[in-house]
Scaffold this motif. Sequence first.
Motif, PDB file in Angstrom:
ATOM      1  N   THR A  47      -6.945   2.017  -5.421  1.00 39.45           N
ATOM      2  CA  THR A  47      -7.452   1.788  -4.061  1.00 39.45           C
ATOM      3  C   THR A  47      -8.510   0.685  -4.054  1.00 39.45           C
ATOM      4  O   THR A  47      -8.608  -0.071  -3.092  1.00 39.45           O
ATOM      5  CB  THR A  47      -8.010   3.081  -3.443  1.00 39.45           C
ATOM      6  OG1 THR A  47      -8.994   3.660  -4.317  1.00 39.45           O
ATOM      7  CG2 THR A  47      -6.900   4.094  -3.197  1.00 39.45           C
TER       8      THR A  47
ATOM      9  N   ASN B  21      -0.613  -6.747   3.569  1.00 38.78           N
ATOM     10  CA  ASN B  21       0.035  -5.484   3.218  1.00 38.78           C
ATOM     11  C   ASN B  21       1.424  -5.457   3.844  1.00 38.78           C
ATOM     12  O   ASN B  21       1.562  -5.428   5.063  1.00 38.78           O
ATOM     13  CB  ASN B  21      -0.801  -4.305   3.733  1.00 38.78           C
ATOM     14  CG  ASN B  21      -0.154  -2.961   3.436  1.00 38.78           C
ATOM     15  OD1 ASN B  21       0.773  -2.864   2.628  1.00 38.78           O
ATOM     16  ND2 ASN B  21      -0.638  -1.916   4.087  1.00 38.78           N
TER      17      ASN B  21
ATOM     18  N   ARG C 249      -0.040   1.353   6.367  1.00 37.36           N
ATOM     19  CA  ARG C 249      -1.442   1.491   5.974  1.00 37.36           C
ATOM     20  C   ARG C 249      -1.593   2.553   4.887  1.00 37.36           C
ATOM     21  O   ARG C 249      -0.777   3.478   4.786  1.00 37.36           O
ATOM     22  CB  ARG C 249      -2.300   1.842   7.191  1.00 37.36           C
ATOM     23  CG  ARG C 249      -2.028   3.223   7.771  1.00 37.36           C
ATOM     24  CD  ARG C 249      -2.948   3.538   8.946  1.00 37.36           C
ATOM     25  NE  ARG C 249      -2.641   4.852   9.494  1.00 37.36           N
ATOM     26  CZ  ARG C 249      -3.105   6.005   9.015  1.00 37.36           C
ATOM     27  NH1 ARG C 249      -3.895   5.993   7.953  1.00 37.36           N
ATOM     28  NH2 ARG C 249      -2.787   7.159   9.575  1.00 37.36           N
ATOM     29  N   GLN C 250      -2.632   2.413   4.109  1.00 40.63           N
ATOM     30  CA  GLN C 250      -2.906   3.362   3.027  1.00 40.63           C
ATOM     31  C   GLN C 250      -3.186   4.747   3.606  1.00 40.63           C
ATOM     32  O   GLN C 250      -3.882   4.883   4.609  1.00 40.63           O
ATOM     33  CB  GLN C 250      -4.133   2.881   2.241  1.00 40.63           C
ATOM     34  CG  GLN C 250      -4.463   3.717   1.030  1.00 40.63           C
ATOM     35  CD  GLN C 250      -5.770   3.259   0.398  1.00 40.63           C
ATOM     36  OE1 GLN C 250      -6.745   4.002   0.369  1.00 40.63           O
ATOM     37  NE2 GLN C 250      -5.802   2.022  -0.083  1.00 40.63           N
TER      38      GLN C 250
ATOM     39  N   GLU D 220      -6.535  -2.540  -4.018  1.00 44.09           N
ATOM     40  CA  GLU D 220      -5.994  -2.769  -2.669  1.00 44.09           C
ATOM     41  C   GLU D 220      -7.074  -3.326  -1.743  1.00 44.09           C
ATOM     42  O   GLU D 220      -6.852  -4.281  -0.997  1.00 44.09           O
ATOM     43  CB  GLU D 220      -5.447  -1.460  -2.078  1.00 44.09           C
ATOM     44  CG  GLU D 220      -4.056  -1.117  -2.531  1.00 44.09           C
ATOM     45  CD  GLU D 220      -3.405  -0.067  -1.636  1.00 44.09           C
ATOM     46  OE1 GLU D 220      -3.898   0.171  -0.510  1.00 44.09           O
ATOM     47  OE2 GLU D 220      -2.401   0.514  -2.068  1.00 44.09           O
ATOM     48  N   ARG D 221      -8.243  -2.719  -1.796  1.00 48.06           N
ATOM     49  CA  ARG D 221      -9.331  -3.159  -0.919  1.00 48.06           C
ATOM     50  C   ARG D 221      -9.752  -4.593  -1.243  1.00 48.06           C
ATOM     51  O   ARG D 221      -9.973  -5.406  -0.338  1.00 48.06           O
ATOM     52  CB  ARG D 221     -10.519  -2.214  -1.076  1.00 48.06           C
ATOM     53  CG  ARG D 221     -11.716  -2.579  -0.193  1.00 48.06           C
ATOM     54  CD  ARG D 221     -12.792  -1.536  -0.325  1.00 48.06           C
ATOM     55  NE  ARG D 221     -14.098  -2.078   0.028  1.00 48.06           N
ATOM     56  CZ  ARG D 221     -15.250  -1.460  -0.159  1.00 48.06           C
ATOM     57  NH1 ARG D 221     -15.263  -0.266  -0.721  1.00 48.06           N
ATOM     58  NH2 ARG D 221     -16.391  -2.021   0.187  1.00 48.06           N
TER      59      ARG D 221
ATOM     60  N   SER E 153       0.840  -1.194   0.000  1.00 53.29           N
ATOM     61  CA  SER E 153       0.000   0.000   0.000  1.00 53.29           C
ATOM     62  C   SER E 153       0.875   1.244   0.000  1.00 53.29           C
ATOM     63  O   SER E 153       2.071   1.186   0.290  1.00 53.29           O
ATOM     64  CB  SER E 153      -0.932   0.010   1.213  1.00 53.29           C
ATOM     65  OG  SER E 153      -1.887   1.044   1.073  1.00 53.29           O
TER      66      SER E 153
END
Length: 339
Positions: free
Chosen positions: A22, A35, A39-40, A25-26, A7
């Motif tokens: 995004t 990850n 964190r994003q 990623e989710r 991320s």
Amino acid sequence: MRNCYLSRNYKGVDGAGNKAKTDIERIMAENGFVNVGFRQTRYTNSVLAFLATLAGVLKAPFSLRKGDRLVLQYPLKKYFTFVCRMAHFRGAKVVVVIHDLGSFRRKKLTVGQEIRRLSHGDYIIAHNESMKRWLIEKGCQVPVGELEIFDYLSETKALPHGIVHKPYEVVYAGALSLRKNTFLYEVGAYVHSFRFNLYGNGFELDKAQGKTRFVYKGFVRSDDLIATAQGDLGLVWDGFSVDACTGDFGEYLKYNNPHKTSLYIRCELPVIIWDQAALAAFVRNNGIGICVASLAELDSVLEGLTSEQYAVMKRNVAVISERLSAGYYIRKALSEVKL
């Protein structure tokens, strides 16, 4: 073996590129991917954005284990080659998901430089069959799979439409400036039986031919557009000409998956697309729209489109929309990776 991803910071997600990244990623996180970065984040400050991404990049090699499979979303600017090398040093394999090719629109890389950079990965997921073929023709030796179309996550649902009557209304969402999409200022001369509803910034109505055929709605956030889009079909077209998609942005349609196609589908709008576009095959094969050689013929095409034909396309679009909302295509592409 663990499935992993890295991320980073995204400067807002209103832009199509960041929204696609995004979302992926989710989808990966929801499917058990680890990850290996931090964190994003969504910092808009350039310094904070740089530091947040750099911190994740530096952490990743220490988080990877031998046998891991790391998914990298490309481009990753200056860090891509470094992360690939560090992953290999740690005994991990790298799967590259392409979002944009710098050697096309922005010309930031030569084709040779791009192929060499991508070849640091162990497996590449291209947008579609056309991009896959282009990569191989340009000398890519790494195995290449394809995504088909970008998924599109949103909690918003398209509102049910009543019975559609002619004349049809065509939605166009995106860049509306004369510089990027000159065709918008010329297409009105060919329109007699329908109208365009335009969503975005920068449209200069006074400079458009057939200006009575346009309704300028302004910018609407994508989530809101899904529920509020006014129209019956969504247009995927780019460039200077009504007769073909020309210029760097137009030519790119032969190889890329425009994110607005996914947005239209989530709005449950059948798609109108250039018949030379890479996604034309997907539209045709799934029965979710119309492929045209020139916008000059769109008037007669829509005149001939029956309510029964339109209803079939609407039903097909609803099926694909459900898939996009569930991350179907990236999950399928990742499941087909053989490493």
